[in-house]
Scaffold this active site. Sequence first.
Site, PDB file in Angstrom:
ATOM      1  N   ASN A 245      46.457  41.683  35.930  1.00 45.39           N
ATOM      2  CA  ASN A 245      45.322  42.445  36.448  1.00 45.39           C
ATOM      3  C   ASN A 245      45.461  43.948  36.274  1.00 45.39           C
ATOM      4  O   ASN A 245      44.483  44.667  36.239  1.00 45.39           O
ATOM      5  CB  ASN A 245      45.082  42.112  37.923  1.00 45.39           C
ATOM      6  CG  ASN A 245      46.355  42.048  38.727  1.00 45.39           C
ATOM      7  OD1 ASN A 245      47.308  41.349  38.358  1.00 45.39           O
ATOM      8  ND2 ASN A 245      46.411  42.778  39.819  1.00 45.39           N
TER       9      ASN A 245
ATOM     10  N   SER B 297      38.749  32.829  40.187  1.00 44.58           N
ATOM     11  CA  SER B 297      37.864  33.387  41.197  1.00 44.58           C
ATOM     12  C   SER B 297      36.524  33.753  40.585  1.00 44.58           C
ATOM     13  O   SER B 297      36.449  34.095  39.404  1.00 44.58           O
ATOM     14  CB  SER B 297      38.547  34.644  41.752  1.00 44.58           C
ATOM     15  OG  SER B 297      37.858  35.123  42.860  1.00 44.58           O
TER      16      SER B 297
ATOM     17  N   CYS C 129      43.811  45.647  45.772  1.00 49.73           N
ATOM     18  CA  CYS C 129      44.561  45.104  46.903  1.00 49.73           C
ATOM     19  C   CYS C 129      45.642  46.083  47.334  1.00 49.73           C
ATOM     20  O   CYS C 129      46.030  46.121  48.481  1.00 49.73           O
ATOM     21  CB  CYS C 129      45.213  43.783  46.528  1.00 49.73           C
ATOM     22  SG  CYS C 129      44.247  42.842  45.372  1.00 49.73           S
TER      23      CYS C 129
ATOM     24  N   THR D  61      43.047  34.272  45.916  1.00 47.13           N
ATOM     25  CA  THR D  61      44.145  34.478  46.870  1.00 47.13           C
ATOM     26  C   THR D  61      44.465  33.152  47.554  1.00 47.13           C
ATOM     27  O   THR D  61      45.629  32.727  47.632  1.00 47.13           O
ATOM     28  CB  THR D  61      43.756  35.545  47.922  1.00 47.13           C
ATOM     29  OG1 THR D  61      43.583  36.787  47.241  1.00 47.13           O
ATOM     30  CG2 THR D  61      44.815  35.695  49.001  1.00 47.13           C
TER      31      THR D  61
ATOM     32  N   HIS E 248      34.281  36.281  41.570  1.00 43.77           N
ATOM     33  CA  HIS E 248      33.784  37.672  41.523  1.00 43.77           C
ATOM     34  C   HIS E 248      34.369  38.518  40.397  1.00 43.77           C
ATOM     35  O   HIS E 248      33.995  39.673  40.233  1.00 43.77           O
ATOM     36  CB  HIS E 248      33.975  38.362  42.884  1.00 43.77           C
ATOM     37  CG  HIS E 248      35.387  38.716  43.221  1.00 43.77           C
ATOM     38  ND1 HIS E 248      35.835  40.012  43.281  1.00 43.77           N
ATOM     39  CD2 HIS E 248      36.464  37.945  43.516  1.00 43.77           C
ATOM     40  CE1 HIS E 248      37.117  40.025  43.624  1.00 43.77           C
ATOM     41  NE2 HIS E 248      37.519  38.782  43.772  1.00 43.77           N
TER      42      HIS E 248
ATOM     43  N   GLN F 279      42.158  36.699  35.998  1.00 46.95           N
ATOM     44  CA  GLN F 279      41.650  37.743  35.084  1.00 46.95           C
ATOM     45  C   GLN F 279      41.328  37.171  33.707  1.00 46.95           C
ATOM     46  O   GLN F 279      40.709  37.841  32.885  1.00 46.95           O
ATOM     47  CB  GLN F 279      42.685  38.874  34.941  1.00 46.95           C
ATOM     48  CG  GLN F 279      42.944  39.651  36.217  1.00 46.95           C
ATOM     49  CD  GLN F 279      41.798  40.587  36.595  1.00 46.95           C
ATOM     50  OE1 GLN F 279      40.939  40.938  35.779  1.00 46.95           O
ATOM     51  NE2 GLN F 279      41.748  40.973  37.854  1.00 46.95           N
TER      52      GLN F 279
HETATM   53  N1  PMP Z   1      45.090  37.011  41.023  1.00 46.14           N
HETATM   54  C1  PMP Z   1      44.765  38.031  40.213  1.00 46.14           C
HETATM   55  C2  PMP Z   1      45.448  38.166  38.894  1.00 46.14           C
HETATM   56  C3  PMP Z   1      43.787  38.949  40.608  1.00 46.14           C
HETATM   57  O1  PMP Z   1      43.463  39.958  39.806  1.00 46.14           O
HETATM   58  C4  PMP Z   1      43.171  38.797  41.885  1.00 46.14           C
HETATM   59  C5  PMP Z   1      42.134  39.788  42.367  1.00 46.14           C
HETATM   60  N2  PMP Z   1      42.569  41.121  42.343  1.00 46.14           N
HETATM   61  C6  PMP Z   1      43.552  37.715  42.684  1.00 46.14           C
HETATM   62  C7  PMP Z   1      44.509  36.843  42.224  1.00 46.14           C
HETATM   63  C8  PMP Z   1      42.901  37.485  44.035  1.00 46.14           C
HETATM   64  O2  PMP Z   1      41.587  37.047  43.851  1.00 46.14           O
HETATM   65  P1  PMP Z   1      40.521  37.029  45.052  1.00 46.14           P
HETATM   66  O3  PMP Z   1      40.007  38.427  45.150  1.00 46.14           O
HETATM   67  O4  PMP Z   1      39.475  36.068  44.584  1.00 46.14           O
HETATM   68  O5  PMP Z   1      41.208  36.566  46.255  1.00 46.14           O
END
Ligand code: PMP
Length: 393
Positions: A151, A199, A325, A72, A201, A179
């Site tokens: 995602n 990211s 989200c 993010t 996680h 992803q």
């Molecule tokens: N971009 C995509 C395509 C994601 O799937 C996500 C997480 N859902 C994010 C950005 C945001 O990642 P983070 O949880 O590390 O902020």
Amino acid sequence: MNKIYLDNASTTAINSEVMAEMMPYFNSVYGNASSLHSFGRDAKAAVETARERIAKAIGCLPSEIYFTSGATESNNWALRGLAYANAGKGKHIITSKIEHPSVLETCRQLEKEGFTVTYLDVDKYGLVRLDKLLHNIDQDTILISIMAANNEVGTIQNIQAISNIAKEKGVIFHTDATQAIGSVNINAKEMGIDAMSFSSHKLYGPKGVGALYVRNGVMIDKFMNGGEQEKNLRAGTLNTPAIVGFGKAVEIACRDIIANAKKMSNLRNYFIKEVMNRIDTTFLNGHPIQRLPNNINMSFGQIEGESVMFMLDMEGIAVSTGSACSSGVTEPPYVLEAMGVSPDLQKGAVRFTLSKSTTKEEIDTTIDELEKIVKKLRKISPITKAQVGKMKK
Ligand code: PMP
């Protein structure tokens, strides 16, 4: 009850090897990586090892990796930082309608600040049309931001072709590869990518840490004001244990990419085939082949995906109706909408995302429960089979 977790696009369980690597950095090597004494130098050495591991895995130089709090932040920084630093050349940005909210919301903010943004349509599979991209690039275009893989529906974009177009037109290319890293082979240098967000996680690493790759030579404004960390571009004390874990997680994910992708895509294909055979009026969302190895997104006619999710949850099976989200709030599933999926099938969508540890038994149990739940819900549904809309596009 043995619980089954099929929401790995949302987040993943941390790898035990990764956790072991992190442990000493909580209470043994706990110095601030910016400090000049030995405690600080030891922490800094661990951070630099992580940077090198990540750089090697994604095909760039360590000096091109900047640590952040997650994708993010990386997306917010990439969009704003690249837009502000290059505003002298133009004020037009191109993205797609199916990006993550961290890209879309940042674009909306940039529009308020005087930038113009084109949100490209996608086809029925969720692919950005290259002719549309080319058609929308003009003298004022400074930045193209297209995600590597979606995602929600798992569609993998033609990143190489998009990068080639950007190069040819002299436009900066940023991709949100959150992803994709660890699932799809991405070599930033070879593919000509200028900036990339990802990211930890999502690939069996700890939460709250991520990175932004920025090719050396690309102009980007600093994001956080404060200390001089990360070459004075992203201030804030580095989260050493998380960065160490992130480095190890990326290394492992990229090392095992072929074996994991093969295992997950076999289970994914089996799941799709079985469900299509056993449950009628079911539609696969996203691309049939060009999709993430762990992603299944299906719409079940006559019923709501949310009811399926809650009923599966009661059986100890975790799935999703969209990205974490946005779940919890009822808002239109904009990705499916952009793909032209009819409103009733948008509501009927469920996302199942596998992990490298998902077993065939877990998949079989899920299919059995799913079949029962869909039957039950259809019995009480006011919508008839004949009323179920088809994909529009
Ligand atoms: N971009 C995509 C395509 C994601 O799937 C996500 C997480 N859902 C994010 C950005 C945001 O990642 P983070 O949880 O590390 O902020």
